[in-house]
Structures are given as C-alpha cells and as structure tokens.
Design a protein around this motif. Structure first.
Motif, PDB file in Angstrom:
ATOM      1  N   SER A  79      28.168  37.204  36.583  1.00 37.75           N
ATOM      2  CA  SER A  79      28.429  35.892  37.155  1.00 37.75           C
ATOM      3  C   SER A  79      29.133  35.970  38.512  1.00 37.75           C
ATOM      4  CB  SER A  79      29.240  35.035  36.193  1.00 37.75           C
ATOM      5  OG  SER A  79      30.464  35.669  35.935  1.00 37.75           O
ATOM      6  N   SER A  80      29.514  37.201  38.937  1.00 37.44           N
ATOM      7  CA  SER A  80      30.170  37.326  40.235  1.00 37.44           C
ATOM      8  C   SER A  80      29.245  36.806  41.334  1.00 37.44           C
ATOM      9  CB  SER A  80      30.511  38.791  40.530  1.00 37.44           C
ATOM     10  OG  SER A  80      31.340  39.277  39.511  1.00 37.44           O
ATOM     11  N   GLU A 127      27.440  34.451  41.262  1.00 39.96           N
ATOM     12  CA  GLU A 127      27.477  32.993  41.344  1.00 39.96           C
ATOM     13  C   GLU A 127      28.743  32.518  42.060  1.00 39.96           C
ATOM     14  OE1 GLU A 127      27.229  31.827  37.248  1.00 39.96           O
ATOM     15  OE2 GLU A 127      25.616  33.267  36.920  1.00 39.96           O
ATOM     16  N   GLY A 128      29.613  33.449  42.435  1.00 40.62           N
ATOM     17  CA  GLY A 128      30.793  33.089  43.203  1.00 40.62           C
ATOM     18  C   GLY A 128      31.918  32.519  42.364  1.00 40.62           C
ATOM     19  N   THR A 129      31.800  32.530  41.048  1.00 41.94           N
ATOM     20  CA  THR A 129      32.863  32.002  40.193  1.00 41.94           C
ATOM     21  C   THR A 129      33.732  33.150  39.700  1.00 41.94           C
ATOM     22  OG1 THR A 129      31.372  32.172  38.311  1.00 41.94           O
ATOM     23  CG2 THR A 129      31.527  30.028  39.392  1.00 41.94           C
ATOM     24  N   ALA A 130      35.018  32.860  39.481  1.00 45.30           N
ATOM     25  CA  ALA A 130      35.910  33.897  38.943  1.00 45.30           C
ATOM     26  C   ALA A 130      35.435  34.241  37.544  1.00 45.30           C
ATOM     27  CB  ALA A 130      37.337  33.385  38.917  1.00 45.30           C
ATOM     28  N   ARG A 131      35.367  35.535  37.254  1.00 43.72           N
ATOM     29  CA  ARG A 131      34.885  36.000  35.969  1.00 43.72           C
ATOM     30  C   ARG A 131      36.099  36.306  35.091  1.00 43.72           C
ATOM     31  NH1 ARG A 131      33.596  37.373  31.763  1.00 43.72           N
ATOM     32  NH2 ARG A 131      32.154  38.998  31.150  1.00 43.72           N
ATOM     33  N   THR A 149      41.522  36.915  34.687  1.00 45.34           N
ATOM     34  CA  THR A 149      40.583  36.972  35.815  1.00 45.34           C
ATOM     35  C   THR A 149      40.312  38.418  36.213  1.00 45.34           C
ATOM     36  OG1 THR A 149      41.443  34.869  36.610  1.00 45.34           O
ATOM     37  CG2 THR A 149      40.171  36.187  38.179  1.00 45.34           C
TER      38      THR A 149
END
Lengths: 170, 170
Positions: free
Chosen positions: A25-26, A28-32, A167
């Motif tokens: 999901s990185s 997608e630019g969201t914190a994983r 995170t």
C-alpha cells in the motif's frame, strides 16, 4: 528429493509473496500500519572484517571465530570459522528497528540450529504474531528466523517488543 | 528499606564468595574443571564509541541508541540513549568463551528487564546449572544475568552450550 525440492521452491515463493505484502500500500501513498502476519526482512553476508570488528566491540574472542583449524578440529565446525551467533541474531532487532524506529526489546529467545560461516548469505525474517495496545504504546511479538541458502533454518526464536507507533517507516 | 539494603549486601557478598570459588585450586597448579554451581563473571562499561561501533557492524541504527531526546520522549527511556540490548547480552558468550574456548552456542533466552544506559557499569554473571557428557564433548547449561549498580538485575536468561573440554582456561 524431488518432493524436498518442490517444498523448498514453494517455501521460497511463499516468502517472496509475503515480502511484497507489507509494502503493497506504500505505492498508494498512505501510511502503512503493522499488522499481525506482516513479515519484515533483511539479507546480510558477514565478512571476516565484520567478525573481527564485532569481536573488538564485544570482547568475544572465541577461537572458533578466528582459527579455521581450531574451529574444525576442536569445536567440530566442518566449514571452519563461524560467525558469532549473537552477531547473526543482531539482525532481528536491526530489521525490526529499521521498519519501526523506537522499538524497545523486552525479550528474545534464540536457538542456534546450524552454524553460519564467514561469507554465507543470511536472510533474517521476522513475522508479527501478536499485537496489542500497551499503555500509550504497542506490545508486538514476532517469530524470528535466519536462513542460509534461502531455506536452511539456522537461527530460530521469538522476540517481544514495545513499539511507540504501528506506522511502518519503510 | 533496611531489610532491602541487608539483602543487597548479602547478595553482593554471596556473589563475591562464589567468584573466588572457581579459581581457588589454580594456586595449587592443577587444571581446574568446570563444575555445576561455578560462576564466571565479567564487568564492562559500554561507551558511546562502543554503541556506534556495534551499530556499524550490526546495522542496528535504532534512534533510541543515538538520540537522547528521542529515547526519552518517544521510547520512554528516562536516562536517554540506551545501549543495544543484544550488545549487553553479548557479554554472556564472551565470558563463557574466555574461560572455555571453543564453546559453541546452542540456545540463549533473554529478558531485558531494565535499560542499560551509556556509561553504566554492567556485571555479567553466568552460573553453570547442568552438565553432561555429549558425544566427545560436554553440554553445559548456564543461568545468565547482567546487573547494574552491583545488584540491579537488568538482563536475565539461560544459555545452553556445547564445550570441547571442562578445563577452565583461566
């Protein structure tokens, strides 16, 4: 032998698949956030210089790490000089902290199943197996394993850590 | 508090007495063999330079070892930068191998009870609890403990080793 080889290939593929998973999901630019089941990895080849430097800082000058003949004939290590087991095991807190900075170690169990020789490629693999909130932080348990030759288990154990945030930093 | 202090003093005296015991027959010029109950010790103070060098060789760059403010506020270590737990634990194979060269590690359990800060004096203490012949070598189990301030238990665990000879080298 064919079956053994097939199991090895499947084992490698499973590891490859789970390696991709935590970071998918990185993109997608969201914190994983760390989840139970996530696998974190690091590969490392310990050189003669690493063994010498580790010995200097820890004071562990066991001749099994420096004297090929001694390692073979006295300690029975067929491949000669071995890497310090605790240097190999240091990969576990290293890989955990590289993804979860601020992780504090609570416990670690270690079973040294097979020797690691100077120059062997070591894959360290930690998998989150348990996670719960602990005060304003998180307690996370991991299985911790090191492999050589891709699928030979050389070090196994479990780690318990307290981490400030779930995170993943990379 | 008086009772606590008395227990601490007795604990220190017991440790001092057992420290003397393993080496008492060396003065007689006879080789001293490891026995169940024997205690081996090593003291060490880890400097900032040790932490940096350990970090370089292991790759463990967790900011709790380098950044005082981060260690205090994010990870909750009141005394600031902490020594890597596995660097403290490396004292166990180091003290075992310095008395029993050729010792090979089979397993180690570790519980990190309290942090060790840069500059703390650490006393590592291993005590043989079990010993049996194993092929042409010996399997020896040890309790493994580290103390700061003489009697504060900071790391505890157990180690299992295979050693080529029971003769203590010092």
């Amino acid at each position: 032998m064919q079956l053994v080889r097939l199991v090895r290939i499947l084992s490698s593929l499973t590891r490859l698949a789970s390696f991709c998973s935590p970071f998918s999901s990185s993109a997608e630019g969201t914190a994983r956030l760390l989840r139970v089941g996530d696998v974190l990895r690091e590969s490392r080849r310990f050189s003669e210089s690493d063994v010498v430097r580790y010995s200097e800082v820890t004071g562990d000058r066991n001749p099994v790490h420096f004297d090929d003949a001694f390692a073979r004939t006295v300690a029975g290590f067929d491949g000669g000089r071995v890497v310090h087991g605790m240097l190999v095991a240091s990969l576990f807190p290293s890989v955990i902290a590289s993804h979860l900075p601020g992780a504090a170690y609570v416990s670690q169990t270690l079973t040294f199943k097979l020797p690691v020789y100077v120059g062997d490629e070591v894959l360290a693999e930690v998998q989150a197996t348990y996670l719960r909130q602990y005060k304003n932080k998180y307690m996370v348990k991991f299985t911790t394993k090191c492999f050589t030759n891709e699928d030979t288990l050389v070090v196994a154990g479990e780690a318990t850590t307290i981490i400030p945030t779930l995170t993943l930093s990379k």
